[in-house]
Each structure stands twice: as C-alpha cells, then as structure tokens.
Enzyme design. Structure first.
Site, mmCIF file in Angstrom:
data_model
loop_
_atom_site.group_PDB
_atom_site.id
_atom_site.type_symbol
_atom_site.label_atom_id
_atom_site.label_comp_id
_atom_site.label_asym_id
_atom_site.label_seq_id
_atom_site.Cartn_x
_atom_site.Cartn_y
_atom_site.Cartn_z
ATOM 1 N N LYS A 191 0.840 -1.198 0.000
ATOM 2 C CA LYS A 191 0.000 0.000 0.000
ATOM 3 C C LYS A 191 0.877 1.250 0.000
ATOM 4 C CE LYS A 191 -1.822 2.873 2.866
ATOM 5 N NZ LYS A 191 -1.776 4.087 2.049
ATOM 6 N N GLU A 266 9.217 0.629 11.216
ATOM 7 C CA GLU A 266 10.286 1.624 11.080
ATOM 8 C C GLU A 266 9.603 2.976 11.233
ATOM 9 O OE1 GLU A 266 12.182 4.425 9.953
ATOM 10 O OE2 GLU A 266 12.477 3.646 7.925
ATOM 11 N N CYS A 300 13.197 10.208 7.953
ATOM 12 C CA CYS A 300 13.015 9.759 9.337
ATOM 13 C C CYS A 300 14.313 9.893 10.141
ATOM 14 C CB CYS A 300 12.464 8.344 9.379
ATOM 15 S SG CYS A 300 13.390 7.220 8.340
ATOM 16 N N GLU A 400 9.051 15.253 16.523
ATOM 17 C CA GLU A 400 9.492 15.122 15.138
ATOM 18 C C GLU A 400 8.717 16.118 14.264
ATOM 19 O OE1 GLU A 400 8.525 11.459 12.969
ATOM 20 O OE2 GLU A 400 10.542 11.558 12.115
HETATM 21 P P1 ADP Z 1 1.856 10.812 7.479
HETATM 22 O O1 ADP Z 1 0.930 11.260 8.569
HETATM 23 O O2 ADP Z 1 3.018 11.675 7.340
HETATM 24 O O3 ADP Z 1 1.148 10.516 6.181
HETATM 25 P P2 ADP Z 1 1.722 8.118 8.329
HETATM 26 O O4 ADP Z 1 2.469 7.394 9.352
HETATM 27 O O5 ADP Z 1 0.309 8.497 8.614
HETATM 28 O O6 ADP Z 1 2.498 9.415 7.963
HETATM 29 O O7 ADP Z 1 1.730 7.339 6.930
HETATM 30 C C1 ADP Z 1 2.528 6.218 6.604
HETATM 31 C C2 ADP Z 1 1.679 5.202 5.876
HETATM 32 O O8 ADP Z 1 0.716 4.687 6.790
HETATM 33 C C3 ADP Z 1 0.885 5.732 4.700
HETATM 34 O O9 ADP Z 1 0.847 4.751 3.667
HETATM 35 C C4 ADP Z 1 -0.490 5.940 5.287
HETATM 36 O O10 ADP Z 1 -1.522 5.905 4.320
HETATM 37 C C5 ADP Z 1 -0.585 4.758 6.230
HETATM 38 N N1 ADP Z 1 -1.546 4.899 7.323
HETATM 39 C C6 ADP Z 1 -1.994 6.029 7.930
HETATM 40 N N2 ADP Z 1 -2.890 5.744 8.897
HETATM 41 C C7 ADP Z 1 -3.027 4.397 8.915
HETATM 42 C C8 ADP Z 1 -3.810 3.474 9.700
HETATM 43 N N3 ADP Z 1 -4.635 3.893 10.651
HETATM 44 N N4 ADP Z 1 -3.669 2.158 9.448
HETATM 45 C C9 ADP Z 1 -2.832 1.709 8.493
HETATM 46 N N5 ADP Z 1 -2.079 2.521 7.723
HETATM 47 C C10 ADP Z 1 -2.167 3.847 7.915
#
Ligand code: ADP
Length: 497
Positions: A191, A266, A300, A400
C-alpha cells in the site's frame, strides 16, 4: 483532468483516464469505482487520478496473494528463479530510470537531481542485492544431545505480507519492502502512501513485465484509515511491515492482535547530530546541512537536533546559516533546485505550525522561519530554517517535525551531550563529527540509536542493517538482518535409530 507535464515518457502513464490498481496480475478499478487525485506539491495541481482502494479491494488482493502463495507457479519456483526475477526487475528499473525519477519528483516534490542520483539507482540496487540472497537462505544442522536424532532447521517464508509505506521516498520504500519479502518467497500486498502512489504503481507495471506470477505482488493505493487499516487488520495477512509515524505504528500493532500477525515497524526519529571542536569544520558544517535539509527534511533519520560544542558554536551556526540561506528553493523538476516543496498542504501546515510554536516558546531562527512566497506561493514550500540556542525542553527540540527545520544547541562535555542526545523517546539514528577516533567509538557505544554515522550522515546501503531503538520501531531492514523479518524457522527432528 489537469496534466501539466508533456513531451516526456511519464506522460503516457499520467494521461491514463485513471491509474488502476494491481490485483492478481490484473490492472483493475477499485471495487467502489472511486478514484482520488494525486497532487503535484510544487504547484498544487492535480497530476493524475488513481483508483482508490478500500476494504473490498484489500479482501480481493489478500485472496490473490494467498492463492499465489499456496498454489500456482510461485511456491514451485527455485530460489535461483526467484533471484533472477529480482535481477530482471532491477534491470527494468534502470532501463526506465529517467521516467521513474521524473514521476517520483512530480509526485513527491523532491529535487530531480536526487531522484536521479539516489532514489532510482538505490531502488535498483536494492532489488539486485536481494536477488542475490534468494539462493542463500540456509538453515542449520543442530548438534542436539539426544542420541540418534538428526535435527535441522529450514528457513521458510511467512506467507502473505502486507506492506504499508510512507510518502518521503516512495520508490525506495517500495524496494525496501518488496525485495526481501520476494527474495524469501512471500507474496505481497503493497500500500503506497495516499500522497505519492505513482512510482509504486509504475513499478508494479515493471513487476509484471519482469514476469512475476500473478498475485505475487499486489498494489492497492488509497488512504491510511481505509486501505491501510484494512490491510493491518486482515485475518489472512501473516505479517505487516510498516514505515511511517510512531503514532500510526502503534495503531498497526493494535490491529495485528486479531490473528497475531508478525509486525515490523520503522518509525519516527529526532536524531541528534553532534559536532565536536576537533572535527573538520568545513566538512561538519556541510554534513549538518545535508543531514537536515536533504529531501526537505522529510527523512526519518534527519539530523534535526544539532548539538555543537560551545567553543565552535558560533562558527558552525554562521557557516550553516550562510549555506542554508543560499539553498535554491524551487519545483523539484528544475535541475537546479536544492530544496523542493513539502509533500502536501497538510505537511506544510504541520511544519509551519511547529515553526510558530518554536517562535512562541522563545526560539529565534537565524535563517528561514517562513513559508516561501512569490513564485513559489502556489506550492508547499518552506524556507530552510535554523533555530538558534534552543533549550532541550522546547517542543521543537522534542517532537518530530519532518521538515526543513533544525534546532541548534550548544554543549560542553562529552558525557553531557551523550545524555542529552539520548533523552528522547526516539532512537533511530545519530551523527558524530570528530577527528578523535577514541571519542568517535565512545560516542558510537553511548548513543542509543539503531544507526550511528561518524563524519558522515544519511548513508544507506542495501547491505547495511537499518532500524530503530526505542519508539523508532523494531525489526531491521536491509542486509541479512531483514531476512529474519520475512522468514520463519522450522525445526525438523528425524529419528535415525
Ligand atoms: P503521514 O501522517 O506523514 O502521512 P503516516 O504514518 O500516517 O504518515 O503514513 C505512513 C503510511 O501509513 C501511509 O501509507 C499511510 O496511508 C498509512 N496509514 C496512515 N494511517 C493508517 C492506519 N490507521 N492504518 C494503516 N495505515 C495507515
């Protein structure tokens, strides 16, 4: 649909009515028929429409990945055949390097010079490195103390793996996830981040061209709360590998409880970068600049807490301020750009929000401290920002920011700076600048982080393990360390009596 790039290879890809998702070897619309816009962060304009996945698409992708794992050609592939596919994919990435670099830059905003010199070649390198590993996944023979028993271990794939990646290095993150999982014989649902789906989907086309069997790699774009959450919670997914924020990492872990799926994380960082007075100063200043401003600070491992010895503090800050103020902000696609836009409006608001908090808490920027204006006002540009003489207890020194913002803090003693550097919930990386070899090793031992860089910063190689201490996550990527994250060990006892 607004497509503002023409005359180049990527336009055929972008000019599709909508870019579909990859499930079971087929390029398909989402079950709901919905699409979402992916935005060019340099201009705020729509680059392309992309199929928007949801629970039903994850169900279909997991079923396809399960089928490909249990039956069909993939489980019968020899290790050598698996390796060859990964090597072929690496070749295809190189053949399409220009297009992939441009897509990456248009979607993420990063300077094209880095997409070309770093993102794309390192992606190819990653597949090539793990292509070599597929034939070297050995078990052991175990010298048990029970007579007549022949006992050995097999290293077997986990099964169906969900991989959720962020938007800061979309293509490289896809390779960090896909390459070891496939080398070990798993099947995958990837994804990509909602902000940056394009390069992973183009990579998916190359995966098909390389000849991976249907269903081995599935790519379902969409948003975290829908597709990501569905993948993280799915009962037929054996493992989830996640890269992203610590906050979402915790949600991934909670979602894993239902079927006790394996999880590797990570996560975030607030990495200390420490300059001692005996360092080569020119080198150290340039290193500190790259440590925070490379990729707009959306890294990161960004060296976002800069500790400088009191005796050279002014010299370093002056040098850094001068260099930062000369960096050229601009659209990523311009070859002369040093610093591109942030990835999204949301990220722009987050970063400028932290800058305001810093100012309110009494910190002063020596340069930057604002969103860029003029020609760049349409995009999500933030000036490179250096906060001077920040206190450890300020919000901007602890949280961060994930943008081009560094906090500088003077120190006096080695023990003092090690303790201050370690006083963080994070432990992803740390930098040390010194010409004293004893000090370098002492600091490398004292710092609680998964990666230590001495007289360098942000070095990555497919062969070198990478991952966090503390709330920066667990599990390692790259090197042979990651093989543990994509295999399980089976112990076989044979009675020879
Ligand atoms: P940002 O807030 O900077 O987008 P995230 O940690 O939210 O960083 O995003 C990293 C990845 O995790 C992206 O692919 C995002 O779509 C996905 N993501 C965000 N929220 C969820 C969730 N609740 N469950 C699974 N994946 C998620």
């Amino acid at each position: 649909m607004a497509v503002h790039v023409t005359d180049s290879q990527e336009s055929a890809f972008l000019q599709q009515q909508s870019i579909k998702m990859l499930i079971g070897g087929q390029w398909v619309d989402s079950a709901s028929g919905k699409t979402f816009d992916t935005i060019n962060p340099s201009t705020g304009e729509v680059l392309a429409k992309v199929a928007e996945g949801d629970q039903e698409d994850i169900n279909r992708a997991v079923a396809a990945a399960r089928k490909a794992f249990e039956s069909g050609p993939w489980p019968k592939f020899t290790p050598s055949q698996r390796g060859r596919l990964l090597l072929k994919l690496a070749d295809l990435i190189e053949e399409n390097a220009e297009e992939l670099a441009r897509l990456e830059t248009l979607d993420n905003g990063k300077p094209i010079k880095y997409s070309k010199a770093s993102d794309v070649p390192l992606t190819a390198d990653h597949f090539r490195y793990f292509g070599g590993w597929s034939t070297k996944l050995e078990g052991n023979t175990i010298p048990v103390s029970i007579p007549n028993m022949f006992t050995y271990t097999l290293r077997e794939p986990l099964g169906v793996v969900g991989q959720i990646i962020p938007w800061n290095f979309p293509l490289q993150m896809a390779s960090w996830k896909l390459a070891p999982a496939l080398a070990c014989g798993n099947t995958v649902i990837l994804k990509p981040a909602g902000q940056t789906p394009l390069s992973a989907l183009r990579l998916g086309q190359l995966v098909c061209e390389a000849g991976f069997p249907d269903g081995v790699v599935n790519i379902v774009p969409g948003f975290g709360e829908t597709v990501g959450a569905a993948l993280a919670a799915h009962p037929d997914v054996d493992k989830v590998a996640f890269t992203g924020s610590t906050e979402v990492g915790k949600k991934i872990l909670e979602a894993s409880v239902g079927n006790l799926k394996r999880v590797t994380l990570e996560l975030g960082g607030k990495s200390p970068n420490i300059i001692f007075p005996d360092a080569d100063m020119k080198f150290a200043v340039r290193g500190a600049l790259n440590a925070i401003f490379f990729n707009q600070g959306e890294v990161c491992t960004a060296g976002s807490r800069l500790f400088v010895h009191q005796s050279v503090y002014d010299q370093v800050l002056n040098g850094l301020t001068d260099a930062a103020s000369k960096m050229k902000l601009g659209p990523g696609i311009d070859p002369s750009t040093d610093l591109g836009p942030l990835v999204s409006q949301k990220q722009l608001e987050r970063v400028t929000g932290y800058i305001e908090i810093g100012k309110r808490e009494g910190a002063t920027p020596t340069t930057g401290g604002e969103r860029a204006t003029g020609d760049l006002a349409q995009g999500y540009f933030v000036q490179p920002t250096i906060f001077d003489r920040v206190r450890d207890d300020m919000t901007i020194a602890q949280e961060e920011i994930f943008g081009p913002v560094v906090v500088a803090m003077p120190f006096e003693e080695i023990e003092e700076v090690a303790a201050r550097a370690n006083k963080s919930i994070y432990g992803l990386a740390a930098g040390v600048w010194t010409s004293d070899v004893k000090k370098a090793h002492k600091m490398a031992a004292a710092l609680k982080a998964g990666v230590i860089w001495v007289n360098t910063y942000n070095m990555f190689d497919a062969a070198a393990p990478f991952g966090g201490y503390k709330q920066s996550g667990y599990g390692r990527e790259m090197g042979h360390a990651v093989l543990d994250a994509y295999t399980q060990i089976k112990t076989v006892w044979v009675n020879l009596r």
